[in-house]
Write an enzyme that holds these catalytic residues in place. Structure first.
Site, PDB file in Angstrom:
ATOM      1  N   ASP A   8       1.991 -11.259 -13.065  1.00  0.00           N
ATOM      2  CA  ASP A   8       3.157 -11.317 -12.181  1.00  0.00           C
ATOM      3  C   ASP A   8       3.806 -12.681 -12.433  1.00  0.00           C
ATOM      4  O   ASP A   8       3.387 -13.688 -11.862  1.00  0.00           O
ATOM      5  CB  ASP A   8       2.730 -11.170 -10.723  1.00  0.00           C
ATOM      6  CG  ASP A   8       3.898 -11.291  -9.758  1.00  0.00           C
ATOM      7  OD1 ASP A   8       5.020 -10.924 -10.140  1.00  0.00           O
ATOM      8  OD2 ASP A   8       3.685 -11.759  -8.626  1.00  0.00           O
ATOM      9  N   GLU A  68       5.045  -7.613 -14.969  1.00  0.00           N
ATOM     10  CA  GLU A  68       6.050  -7.089 -14.045  1.00  0.00           C
ATOM     11  C   GLU A  68       7.442  -7.524 -14.503  1.00  0.00           C
ATOM     12  O   GLU A  68       7.639  -8.658 -14.924  1.00  0.00           O
ATOM     13  CB  GLU A  68       5.796  -7.575 -12.617  1.00  0.00           C
ATOM     14  CG  GLU A  68       6.718  -6.904 -11.613  1.00  0.00           C
ATOM     15  CD  GLU A  68       6.301  -7.158 -10.180  1.00  0.00           C
ATOM     16  OE1 GLU A  68       6.391  -6.221  -9.380  1.00  0.00           O
ATOM     17  OE2 GLU A  68       5.887  -8.291  -9.865  1.00  0.00           O
ATOM     18  N   ASP A 140       0.300 -13.570  -5.233  1.00  0.00           N
ATOM     19  CA  ASP A 140       0.660 -13.486  -6.651  1.00  0.00           C
ATOM     20  C   ASP A 140      -0.458 -12.835  -7.462  1.00  0.00           C
ATOM     21  O   ASP A 140      -0.200 -12.046  -8.370  1.00  0.00           O
ATOM     22  CB  ASP A 140       0.959 -14.881  -7.217  1.00  0.00           C
ATOM     23  CG  ASP A 140       2.063 -15.591  -6.455  1.00  0.00           C
ATOM     24  OD1 ASP A 140       3.222 -15.180  -6.604  1.00  0.00           O
ATOM     25  OD2 ASP A 140       1.749 -16.528  -5.704  1.00  0.00           O
TER      26      ASP A 140
END
Length: 168
Positions: A8, A68, A140
């Site tokens: 991420d 992502e 996160d």
């Protein structure tokens, strides 16, 4: 068994998560957050992110990675900086010869929770349920594990389709 790295990306905090996949079984390996110095120049922060991701790839040896996709917000400068971090997150595994896939936030939420409108809390709850024993300290890292889980689901679907095509 295949080891997947979920990422991420962020310039300030980049979440990462490693999951082993054996058939339809998922096993948490490790997760964490790479934090860069918010006062440091952008190139230095990107180098820190690069070096940390490279260390993870060397230490854990994932065979596949998933990142992502970036969302675009109203602040163009922030979006651009997020894009820099995302570029590093895509490049490090690719240079190591690791296949890299990309998923949007809604696809990740849909794969993990069942709806693309899921909240961060719902995603984290499902990640904890799907990966018992995972000690997730930051959102996160939870998001990165969700990206890895999403990739595991998409990967399994692709393998089933591929197997069906070979049998036909």
């Amino acid at each position: 068994m295949v080891r997947l790295l979920g990422i991420d990306p962020g310039l300030r905090f980049t979440g990462w998560g490693l999951v082993d996949v054996d058939g339809n079984r998922l096993c948490h390996v490790a997760d964490g957050v790479i934090a860069t110095d918010g006062d440091a120049p952008v190139p230095e922060r990107l180098r820190c992110l690069h070096d940390s991701l490279l260390d993870l790839v060397r230490r854990y040896g994932p065979r596949e990675a998933a990142v992502e996709e970036t969302y675009v917000n109203r602040n163009g400068a922030s979006t651009l900086k997020l894009g820099y971090a995302r570029g590093v997150a895509l490049l490090v595994p690719a240079l190591a010869g690791i296949a890299v896939s990309e998923y949007g936030a809604m696809a990740v939420k849909r794969a993990v929770v069942g709806t693309g409108a899921a909240s961060k809390d719902q995603v984290e709850m499902m990640v904890r349920r799907l990966l018992p024993g995972a000690t997730i300290r930051r959102a996160d890292a939870s998001d990165a594990l969700a990206v890895a889980i999403c990739h595991a689901h998409h990967r399994a679907s692709a393998l089933r389709v591929s197997a069906g095509t070979r049998m036909a």
